[in-house]
Design a protein around this motif. Structure first.
Motif, PDB file in Angstrom:
ATOM      1  N   ASP A  28       1.111  -1.382   0.300  1.00  0.00           N
ATOM      2  CA  ASP A  28       0.126  -0.676   0.008  1.00  0.00           C
ATOM      3  C   ASP A  28       0.588   1.317   0.041  1.00  0.00           C
ATOM      4  OD1 ASP A  28      -1.489   2.103   0.777  1.00  0.00           O
ATOM      5  OD2 ASP A  28      -2.394   1.002   2.047  1.00  0.00           O
ATOM      6  N   PHE A  29       0.876   1.980  -1.038  1.00  0.00           N
ATOM      7  CA  PHE A  29       1.485   3.702  -1.303  1.00  0.00           C
ATOM      8  C   PHE A  29       0.724   4.231  -1.576  1.00  0.00           C
ATOM      9  CE2 PHE A  29       4.999   0.424  -1.563  1.00  0.00           C
ATOM     10  CZ  PHE A  29       5.941   0.559  -0.994  1.00  0.00           C
ATOM     11  N   THR A  30      -0.441   4.866  -0.703  1.00  0.00           N
ATOM     12  CA  THR A  30      -1.730   5.767  -1.143  1.00  0.00           C
ATOM     13  C   THR A  30      -1.168   6.726   0.681  1.00  0.00           C
ATOM     14  OG1 THR A  30      -2.777   3.980   0.765  1.00  0.00           O
ATOM     15  CG2 THR A  30      -2.977   3.976  -1.323  1.00  0.00           C
ATOM     16  N   HIS A  31       0.010   6.536   0.765  1.00  0.00           N
ATOM     17  CA  HIS A  31      -0.607   7.543   2.421  1.00  0.00           C
ATOM     18  C   HIS A  31       0.264   8.302   2.109  1.00  0.00           C
ATOM     19  CE1 HIS A  31      -0.932   3.321   4.549  1.00  0.00           C
ATOM     20  NE2 HIS A  31       0.323   3.243   4.018  1.00  0.00           N
ATOM     21  N   THR A  32      -0.277   9.037   3.081  1.00  0.00           N
ATOM     22  CA  THR A  32       0.457  11.122   3.169  1.00  0.00           C
ATOM     23  C   THR A  32       0.661  11.603   4.055  1.00  0.00           C
ATOM     24  OG1 THR A  32      -1.677  12.143   3.159  1.00  0.00           O
ATOM     25  CG2 THR A  32      -1.247  11.811   0.945  1.00  0.00           C
ATOM     26  N   ASP A  33       1.253  12.314   4.348  1.00  0.00           N
ATOM     27  CA  ASP A  33       1.133  13.284   5.835  1.00  0.00           C
ATOM     28  C   ASP A  33       1.495  14.472   5.663  1.00  0.00           C
ATOM     29  OD1 ASP A  33       3.997  14.197   4.690  1.00  0.00           O
ATOM     30  OD2 ASP A  33       4.861  12.541   6.033  1.00  0.00           O
ATOM     31  N   ASP A  34       1.295  15.519   6.493  1.00  0.00           N
ATOM     32  CA  ASP A  34       1.311  16.892   6.244  1.00  0.00           C
ATOM     33  C   ASP A  34       2.683  17.609   5.443  1.00  0.00           C
ATOM     34  OD1 ASP A  34      -1.100  17.432   7.689  1.00  0.00           O
ATOM     35  OD2 ASP A  34       0.684  17.720   9.664  1.00  0.00           O
ATOM     36  N   SER A  35       3.153  16.404   5.329  1.00  0.00           N
ATOM     37  CA  SER A  35       4.558  17.473   4.889  1.00  0.00           C
ATOM     38  C   SER A  35       4.758  17.140   2.933  1.00  0.00           C
ATOM     39  CB  SER A  35       6.207  16.549   4.700  1.00  0.00           C
ATOM     40  OG  SER A  35       6.295  17.598   6.087  1.00  0.00           O
ATOM     41  N   HIS A  36       3.850  15.995   2.621  1.00  0.00           N
ATOM     42  CA  HIS A  36       3.307  15.639   1.420  1.00  0.00           C
ATOM     43  C   HIS A  36       2.541  14.933   1.124  1.00  0.00           C
ATOM     44  CE1 HIS A  36       8.338  14.324   2.823  1.00  0.00           C
ATOM     45  NE2 HIS A  36       8.054  14.099   2.019  1.00  0.00           N
ATOM     46  N   PRO A  37       1.637  16.093   1.160  1.00  0.00           N
ATOM     47  CA  PRO A  37       0.262  16.170   0.839  1.00  0.00           C
ATOM     48  C   PRO A  37      -0.265  15.126  -0.502  1.00  0.00           C
ATOM     49  CG  PRO A  37       0.801  18.141   1.004  1.00  0.00           C
ATOM     50  CD  PRO A  37       1.652  17.114   1.312  1.00  0.00           C
ATOM     51  N   ASP A  38       0.791  15.162  -0.900  1.00  0.00           N
ATOM     52  CA  ASP A  38      -0.022  14.370  -2.148  1.00  0.00           C
ATOM     53  C   ASP A  38       0.735  12.766  -2.456  1.00  0.00           C
ATOM     54  OD1 ASP A  38       2.682  15.032  -2.626  1.00  0.00           O
ATOM     55  OD2 ASP A  38       2.085  15.898  -4.458  1.00  0.00           O
ATOM     56  N   GLY A  39       1.536  12.948  -1.510  1.00  0.00           N
ATOM     57  CA  GLY A  39       2.497  11.174  -1.030  1.00  0.00           C
ATOM     58  C   GLY A  39       3.380  11.123  -1.905  1.00  0.00           C
ATOM     59  N   LYS A  40       3.980  12.133  -2.741  1.00  0.00           N
ATOM     60  CA  LYS A  40       4.780  11.919  -3.720  1.00  0.00           C
ATOM     61  C   LYS A  40       6.009  11.840  -2.976  1.00  0.00           C
ATOM     62  CE  LYS A  40       2.892  13.707  -8.334  1.00  0.00           C
ATOM     63  NZ  LYS A  40       2.980  14.370  -8.889  1.00  0.00           N
ATOM     64  N   ASP A  41       7.339  11.200  -3.636  1.00  0.00           N
ATOM     65  CA  ASP A  41       8.652  11.530  -2.851  1.00  0.00           C
ATOM     66  C   ASP A  41       8.236   9.716  -1.907  1.00  0.00           C
ATOM     67  OD1 ASP A  41       9.625  13.304  -5.221  1.00  0.00           O
ATOM     68  OD2 ASP A  41       9.190  13.902  -4.056  1.00  0.00           O
ATOM     69  N   LEU A  42       8.317  10.638  -0.862  1.00  0.00           N
ATOM     70  CA  LEU A  42       8.243   9.415   0.586  1.00  0.00           C
ATOM     71  C   LEU A  42       7.420   8.323   0.220  1.00  0.00           C
ATOM     72  CD1 LEU A  42      10.119   9.633   2.952  1.00  0.00           C
ATOM     73  CD2 LEU A  42       8.161  10.831   3.977  1.00  0.00           C
TER      74      LEU A  42
END
Length: 87
Positions: A28-42
């Protein structure tokens, strides 16, 4: 996931996994966080893995203490086999 770079530097990408049964593993690579709201990269797998952002199911071909083999069929029909070994 961790990519080892020259001089023992590394980059990481984050996702979660779960065993589905019937020798299937879900990534599952659908996660996000406040610094990566679109989930890209990290939270996106590297392109060279051929695994895309989102939910991916892989077939477990072999699972031993120090050896795992996974099979993935991409959307274009290409078959990939991943060999994971404990050093």
């Amino acid at each position: 996931m961790r990519k080892i770079l020259p001089h023992n530097e590394h980059e990481e990408r984050w996702g979660t996994w779960k065993e589905l049964g019937d020798n299937m593993l879900q990534l599952d690579f659908t996660h996000t966080d406040d610094s990566h709201p679109d989930g890209k990269d990290l939270y996106t797998p590297w392109p060279e893995t051929h695994i895309t952002r989102g939910i991916t199911e892989l077939k477990v071909l072999k699972l031993e203490v120090d050896d795992m083999r996974l099979q993935y069929t991409a959307d274009d029909g290409t078959l990939y086999i991943y060999f994971l070994n404990k050093w």
